[in-house]
Design an enzyme around this catalytic site. Structure first.
Site, mmCIF file in Angstrom:
data_model
loop_
_atom_site.group_PDB
_atom_site.id
_atom_site.type_symbol
_atom_site.label_atom_id
_atom_site.label_comp_id
_atom_site.label_asym_id
_atom_site.label_seq_id
_atom_site.Cartn_x
_atom_site.Cartn_y
_atom_site.Cartn_z
ATOM 1 N N LYS A 12 49.947 68.554 6.692
ATOM 2 C CA LYS A 12 50.210 69.267 7.948
ATOM 3 C C LYS A 12 49.007 69.208 8.904
ATOM 4 O O LYS A 12 47.894 68.859 8.491
ATOM 5 C CB LYS A 12 50.560 70.719 7.623
ATOM 6 C CG LYS A 12 51.904 70.895 6.886
ATOM 7 C CD LYS A 12 52.208 72.385 6.680
ATOM 8 C CE LYS A 12 53.551 72.630 6.055
ATOM 9 N NZ LYS A 12 53.819 74.086 5.900
ATOM 10 N N TYR A 52 63.166 71.595 10.114
ATOM 11 C CA TYR A 52 63.089 72.941 9.520
ATOM 12 C C TYR A 52 64.341 73.783 9.803
ATOM 13 O O TYR A 52 64.268 75.006 9.756
ATOM 14 C CB TYR A 52 61.842 73.668 10.027
ATOM 15 C CG TYR A 52 60.566 73.402 9.254
ATOM 16 C CD1 TYR A 52 60.513 73.506 7.857
ATOM 17 C CD2 TYR A 52 59.376 73.106 9.928
ATOM 18 C CE1 TYR A 52 59.339 73.302 7.156
ATOM 19 C CE2 TYR A 52 58.187 72.900 9.225
ATOM 20 C CZ TYR A 52 58.183 73.001 7.839
ATOM 21 O OH TYR A 52 56.999 72.812 7.144
ATOM 22 N N ARG A 88 55.711 70.317 -6.169
ATOM 23 C CA ARG A 88 55.666 71.763 -5.869
ATOM 24 C C ARG A 88 54.563 72.434 -6.694
ATOM 25 O O ARG A 88 53.868 73.327 -6.210
ATOM 26 C CB ARG A 88 57.025 72.419 -6.156
ATOM 27 C CG ARG A 88 58.194 71.914 -5.300
ATOM 28 C CD ARG A 88 58.116 72.263 -3.849
ATOM 29 N NE ARG A 88 57.919 73.676 -3.610
ATOM 30 C CZ ARG A 88 58.026 74.253 -2.400
ATOM 31 N NH1 ARG A 88 58.348 73.527 -1.331
ATOM 32 N NH2 ARG A 88 57.806 75.519 -2.245
ATOM 33 N N ARG A 105 47.090 73.957 -2.038
ATOM 34 C CA ARG A 105 47.038 75.092 -1.102
ATOM 35 C C ARG A 105 45.915 76.064 -1.440
ATOM 36 O O ARG A 105 45.334 76.684 -0.547
ATOM 37 C CB ARG A 105 48.402 75.776 -1.071
ATOM 38 C CG ARG A 105 49.410 74.952 -0.243
ATOM 39 C CD ARG A 105 50.809 75.443 -0.425
ATOM 40 N NE ARG A 105 51.715 74.907 0.591
ATOM 41 C CZ ARG A 105 53.030 75.086 0.575
ATOM 42 N NH1 ARG A 105 53.596 75.764 -0.415
ATOM 43 N NH2 ARG A 105 53.789 74.586 1.534
ATOM 44 N N ASN A 115 49.168 76.063 5.733
ATOM 45 C CA ASN A 115 49.024 75.905 4.281
ATOM 46 C C ASN A 115 48.949 74.438 3.850
ATOM 47 O O ASN A 115 49.213 74.109 2.702
ATOM 48 C CB ASN A 115 50.108 76.685 3.536
ATOM 49 C CG ASN A 115 51.507 76.250 3.936
ATOM 50 O OD1 ASN A 115 51.671 75.256 4.644
ATOM 51 N ND2 ASN A 115 52.503 76.974 3.484
ATOM 52 N N GLU A 129 65.140 64.606 3.441
ATOM 53 C CA GLU A 129 63.852 64.595 4.160
ATOM 54 C C GLU A 129 63.247 63.190 4.216
ATOM 55 O O GLU A 129 62.620 62.818 5.215
ATOM 56 C CB GLU A 129 62.889 65.590 3.507
ATOM 57 C CG GLU A 129 63.364 67.039 3.710
ATOM 58 C CD GLU A 129 62.438 68.081 3.085
ATOM 59 O OE1 GLU A 129 61.462 67.712 2.398
ATOM 60 O OE2 GLU A 129 62.701 69.279 3.309
HETATM 61 P P1 IDP Z 1 57.305 76.065 1.337
HETATM 62 O O1 IDP Z 1 56.553 75.258 2.375
HETATM 63 O O2 IDP Z 1 56.398 76.530 0.243
HETATM 64 O O3 IDP Z 1 58.532 75.359 0.828
HETATM 65 P P2 IDP Z 1 59.127 77.725 2.879
HETATM 66 O O4 IDP Z 1 59.564 79.087 2.468
HETATM 67 O O5 IDP Z 1 60.098 76.614 2.797
HETATM 68 O O6 IDP Z 1 57.789 77.404 2.051
HETATM 69 O O7 IDP Z 1 58.593 77.871 4.365
HETATM 70 C C1 IDP Z 1 58.334 76.720 5.139
HETATM 71 C C2 IDP Z 1 57.018 76.907 5.850
HETATM 72 O O8 IDP Z 1 57.163 78.004 6.771
HETATM 73 C C3 IDP Z 1 55.842 77.319 4.956
HETATM 74 O O9 IDP Z 1 55.192 76.225 4.349
HETATM 75 C C4 IDP Z 1 54.947 78.020 5.937
HETATM 76 O O10 IDP Z 1 54.200 77.080 6.691
HETATM 77 C C5 IDP Z 1 55.934 78.708 6.858
HETATM 78 N N1 IDP Z 1 56.165 80.098 6.445
HETATM 79 C C6 IDP Z 1 56.870 80.536 5.374
HETATM 80 N N2 IDP Z 1 56.898 81.875 5.309
HETATM 81 C C7 IDP Z 1 56.197 82.299 6.372
HETATM 82 C C8 IDP Z 1 55.866 83.616 6.875
HETATM 83 O O11 IDP Z 1 56.215 84.641 6.308
HETATM 84 N N3 IDP Z 1 55.119 83.634 8.025
HETATM 85 C C9 IDP Z 1 54.710 82.505 8.663
HETATM 86 N N4 IDP Z 1 55.002 81.274 8.233
HETATM 87 C C10 IDP Z 1 55.726 81.162 7.102
HETATM 88 MG MG MG Z 2 60.282 74.817 1.788
#
Ligand code: IDP
Ligand code: MG
Length: 136
Positions: A12, A52, A88, A105, A115, A129
């Site tokens: 990212k 997304y 993951r 991370r 992250n 994807e």
């Molecule tokens: P992941 O990347 O671990 O799969 P997801 O729940 O799919 O997590 O969320 C996608 C992305 O959205 C995360 O990597 C993060 O950058 C962002 N994100 C997730 N939850 C939050 C939040 O509560 N606040 C702000 N950004 C979030």
């Molecule tokens: Mg995700």
């Protein structure tokens, strides 16, 4: 028995900006992932919104899409046995504060939004994807 899979990984903008691309790729290679395809690109916010789309009802959706399109990213197709799950595991928890030692991370993530990496969360989504970024 082999269970070779492919998954999509994204380095990212926060990580590309800090020149962490090579260190992160080394972490993948050290865990036995092959990088089959890769490209450094910058996407439009509208493309991030498509990517997304599953998150479109979340309060952070607009910020998330603005962020992913805010600078260069590196998108990669990774291959390994159980690549989806293994990626993951190597990525660590969404919130770097909760990520385990040895994960990408934990090492590089700044915050829940910055992250450092994305990884597909299922085999089905990995296919979707990969096609999103690498339609041949
Ligand atoms: P992941 O990347 O671990 O799969 P997801 O729940 O799919 O997590 O969320 C996608 C992305 O959205 C995360 O990597 C993060 O950058 C962002 N994100 C997730 N939850 C939050 C939040 O509560 N606040 C702000 N950004 C979030
Ligand atoms: Mg995700």
């Amino acid at each position: 028995m082999s269970n070779l899979e492919q998954t999509l990984s994204i380095i990212k903008p926060d990580a590309v900006e800090r020149n962490l691309e090579n260190e992160i790729k080394e972490m993948f290679k050290n865990k036995g992932f092959s990088i089959l395809k890769e490209k450094k690109i910058q996407i439009e916010k509208s493309e991030a919104e498509k990517f997304y789309k599953v998150h479109e009802t979340k309060p952070f959706y607009s910020d998330l899409c603005a962020y992913l399109s805010s600078g260069p990213i590196v998108v990669m197709v990774l291959e390994k046995d159980s690549a989806v799950f293994e990626n993951r595991e190597l990525m660590g928890a969404t919130n770097p504060k909760d990520a385990k030692e040895g994960t990408i991370r934990k090492k590089f993530g700044i915050s829940i939004d910055k992250n450092s990496v994305h990884g597909s969360d299922s085999i089905e989504n990995a296919t979707i994807e990969i096609n999103f970024f690498f339609k041949d």
